[in-house]
Write a protein that holds these residues in place. Structure first.
Motif, PDB file in Angstrom:
ATOM      1  N   SER A 126       0.727  -1.271  -0.089  1.00 18.67           N
ATOM      2  CA  SER A 126      -0.113   0.021  -0.112  1.00 18.67           C
ATOM      3  C   SER A 126       0.611   1.379  -0.051  1.00 18.67           C
ATOM      4  O   SER A 126       0.251   2.387  -0.460  1.00 18.67           O
ATOM      5  N   ASN A 127       1.739   1.121   0.422  1.00 18.69           N
ATOM      6  CA  ASN A 127       2.828   2.251   0.538  1.00 18.69           C
ATOM      7  C   ASN A 127       4.289   2.246  -0.348  1.00 18.69           C
ATOM      8  O   ASN A 127       5.318   2.856  -0.105  1.00 18.69           O
ATOM      9  N   HIS A 173       4.744   3.542  -3.071  1.00 20.38           N
ATOM     10  CA  HIS A 173       5.412   4.851  -3.518  1.00 20.38           C
ATOM     11  C   HIS A 173       6.043   5.756  -2.461  1.00 20.38           C
ATOM     12  O   HIS A 173       6.984   6.523  -2.846  1.00 20.38           O
ATOM     13  N   ASN A 201       0.664  13.551  -3.272  1.00 17.76           N
ATOM     14  CA  ASN A 201       0.788  12.019  -2.901  1.00 17.76           C
ATOM     15  C   ASN A 201       0.104  11.238  -3.790  1.00 17.76           C
ATOM     16  O   ASN A 201       0.447  10.033  -4.272  1.00 17.76           O
ATOM     17  N   ASP A 202      -1.035  11.771  -4.333  1.00 19.34           N
ATOM     18  CA  ASP A 202      -1.841  10.978  -5.478  1.00 19.34           C
ATOM     19  C   ASP A 202      -0.761  10.847  -6.782  1.00 19.34           C
ATOM     20  O   ASP A 202      -1.049   9.897  -7.273  1.00 19.34           O
ATOM     21  N   ARG A 245       1.719   8.397  -6.085  1.00 16.96           N
ATOM     22  CA  ARG A 245       1.070   7.018  -5.931  1.00 16.96           C
ATOM     23  C   ARG A 245       0.719   6.352  -7.300  1.00 16.96           C
ATOM     24  O   ARG A 245       0.931   5.195  -7.728  1.00 16.96           O
ATOM     25  N   LYS A 246       0.121   7.495  -8.165  1.00 17.27           N
ATOM     26  CA  LYS A 246       0.051   6.940  -9.545  1.00 17.27           C
ATOM     27  C   LYS A 246       1.122   6.564 -10.528  1.00 17.27           C
ATOM     28  O   LYS A 246       1.148   5.603 -10.975  1.00 17.27           O
ATOM     29  N   ASN A 268       4.075   5.343  -9.045  1.00 17.53           N
ATOM     30  CA  ASN A 268       4.971   4.184  -8.529  1.00 17.53           C
ATOM     31  C   ASN A 268       4.029   3.231  -8.323  1.00 17.53           C
ATOM     32  O   ASN A 268       4.470   1.943  -8.440  1.00 17.53           O
ATOM     33  N   ALA A 269       2.713   3.262  -8.073  1.00 19.58           N
ATOM     34  CA  ALA A 269       1.870   2.044  -7.713  1.00 19.58           C
ATOM     35  C   ALA A 269       1.142   1.574  -9.069  1.00 19.58           C
ATOM     36  O   ALA A 269       1.003   0.759  -9.521  1.00 19.58           O
ATOM     37  N   GLU A 270       0.611   2.795  -9.606  1.00 18.21           N
ATOM     38  CA  GLU A 270      -0.446   2.436 -10.871  1.00 18.21           C
ATOM     39  C   GLU A 270       0.632   2.259 -12.183  1.00 18.21           C
ATOM     40  O   GLU A 270       0.166   1.662 -13.188  1.00 18.21           O
TER      41      GLU A 270
END
Length: 529
Positions: free
Chosen positions: A142-143, A145, A205-206, A209-210, A212-214
């Protein structure tokens, strides 16, 4: 690694501290100096201080002010003040900033050593605790990013040992990878001036997240993180600016950022050349940051590659200041505006790399402007006091266009006050009417409102806040949330549709803002009513 930044406007003091103190023996690895607050903030773009040793009384920006700015950039930076004066107000401010100590000039060497030994020891202990805390904090799924953010910071300052991260987390966390070719992209996010800090933090942060995660750039091997307001992407490959592969990268990246911006920031990118080895990353980051300086002339939504644009030095004719003063004194405000516009075109043609010199030119014009307006009773003493530190705002301007607008705005204020062309209520109603007609448009922005009302963006924001007591963004958001409350109660409308109907691109971001204003998520609000 412990980094020290020394700020003092006395060259003798700076040199003495740099040369006479055995910093390495005190546990300090790298020491840099700056002659004033502005130079320190510029240095801080590429050098992250663990400790700040700063004089208090300096021209332009005093030690308290630069410490406040530095604390915003690097919250964990330890501050030690240096002064030859005993000033209770300064000491009070120092306490509020949680400064660890206060040294008086002339400096007692033994006292300084004692302070630094104690400070460095505490920093090292804190760093070790942070490492342990991070091991407990990070939920890798979950983290991810946030973990990559930390890795990027370490790589860019040359502290990271990539093998440590690979062994600890595996190659799925550290996409970079092999010790091969690297390119560093630095993207400066220039936020609107009245954005709420919590909204800015959430949006940053969003984006992280996009990325690094998506992984919207799935064809490329990279990790990303922030250095202050700059988004940094480390690519494990070369980017040939002429290739289709490179064009796709920029199209995808800029498309994602434009969608994520929601008109809250503009951006430009600097792209380094390609070099081999992890050890090259700090230099590549510095190169991409330097290329971003071309944004000052080139504007936003551009990519700046090496080599930089051809440039020459701009030397102003001091008679222009005299002419500007005469125009203001004779109430020839429009001619004064035209003079500034012509001057801007001349400066733009040179692409002078010394942007601090250019900013100082505009600072001199503003100083003349405030002097004349005070004498003409066009602005009040309170308004003049608000402009005492206007140079700080000038320093924050990212483009020549923004700088010009910032100078012309108070001249527009003069025109409005002196000629009283338009009733305040008429102007305010025009602004509100446009917002009411366009709040459903996700492209509604300060820029579009300014264009419709024929006002500069800076003046528009200042005027609206002064008349209503709220920022434009606050007014627009409150209006959208009130409309959203009505739509949410209609169960025939899906919640994600409500988001689009009131001008939000991202339904998750809409839900966050809705809860902030109502205390409930949209679904909770619907169920309880």
């Amino acid at each position: 690694m412990i980094n020290l930044m020394i700020i003092d406007d006395e060259e003798t003091t700076r040199d003495s501290l740099l040369e006479l103190i055995p910093w390495a023996e005190l546990g300090v690895n790298d020491v840099r100096t700056a002659e004033d607050g502005l130079a320190a903030l510029t240095l801080a773009e590429s050098f992250a201080p663990s400790i700040l040793l700063t004089d208090i009384r300096m021209s332009k920006m005093n030690g308290i002010e630069v410490s406040q700015k530095m604390r915003e950039l690097y919250p964990n930076c330890v501050i030690i003040f240096l002064s030859g004066f005993s000033d209770k107000e300064y000491l009070k401010s120092a306490i509020q900033l949680n400064a660890v100590d206060y040294l008086e000039k002339p400096v007692n060497i033994q006292q300084l050593k004692s302070v630094f030994l104690r400070t460095v020891q505490k920093l090292l202990e804190d760093q070790q605790r942070n490492i342990e805390d991070k091991r407990l904090k990070y939920n890798l799924h979950s983290n991810i990013h946030l973990l990559r953010q930390d890795i990027v910071l370490e790589l860019l300052v040359g502290n990271a040992v990539p093998r440590f991260y690979l062994d600890k987390y595996g190659s799925d966390i550290l996409h970079v990878f092999d010790d091969g070719d690297f390119t560093v992209v630095c993207i400066l996010l220039d936020w609107v001036q009245d954005i709420a800090p919590e909204v800015k933090s959430s949006m940053k942060n969003d984006i992280l997240r996009k990325l690094n995660a998506e992984e919207p750039l799935s064809e490329y091997r990279y990790i990303s993180g922030y250095m202050n307001d700059s988004l940094v992407i480390i690519l494990n490959e070369c980017l040939d600016s002429a290739s289709e592969h490179c064009k796709i990268f920029w199209d995808q990246l800029f498309g994602m950022l434009l969608e994520a911006s929601q008109s809250q920031f503009t951006f430009a990118a600097g792209c380094s050349d390609c070099r081999k080895g992890f050890h090259s990353l700090p230099g590549l980051y510095k190169a991409s940051s330097q290329l971003l300086k071309q944004q000052f002339y080139g504007g936003n939504y551009k990519v700046f590659h090496s080599p930089p644009l051809p440039s020459s030095s701009y030397d102003i004719d001091n008679q222009i200041y005299v002419k500007f003063r005469k125009l203001l004194r004779s109430n020839s405000f429009q001619e004064a505006v035209d003079l500034i516009i012509d001057l801007t075109q001349e400066i733009s043609a040179t692409c002078d790399p010394d942007t601090d010199k250019i900013k100082n030119i505009y600072f001199k014009f503003l100083s003349i402007l405030f002097e004349i307006t005070m004498n003409m009773d066009i602005i009040t003493p309170d308004e003049e006091n608000e402009n005492k530190y206007v140079w700080q705002e000038i320093h924050d301007k990212k483009t020549l266009s923004q700088l010009t607008s910032f100078l012309i705005t108070p001249m527009e204020l003069m025109l409005n006050k002196y000629e009283d062309k338009e009733n305040t209520n008429d102007k305010l109603n025009k602004i509100k009417s446009y917002i009411l007609d366009h709040y459903t448009d996700n492209q509604l922005s300060i820029q579009s409102i300014a264009a419709y009302t024929y006002l500069s963006q800076t003046y528009l924001c200042a005027y609206f806040k002064k008349v209503t007591g709220r920022t434009l963004n606050e007014f627009i958001t409150e209006l959208r949330i009130e409309k959203a409350k009505e739509l949410v109660m209609n169960k025939k409308i899906k919640l994600y549709e409500v988001s689009a109907m009131i001008g939000f691109i991202d339904s998750n971001y809409f839900s966050t803002i809705f809860k902030k204003h109502t205390g409930l998520t949209p679904s909770e609000f619907r169920e309880r009513r």
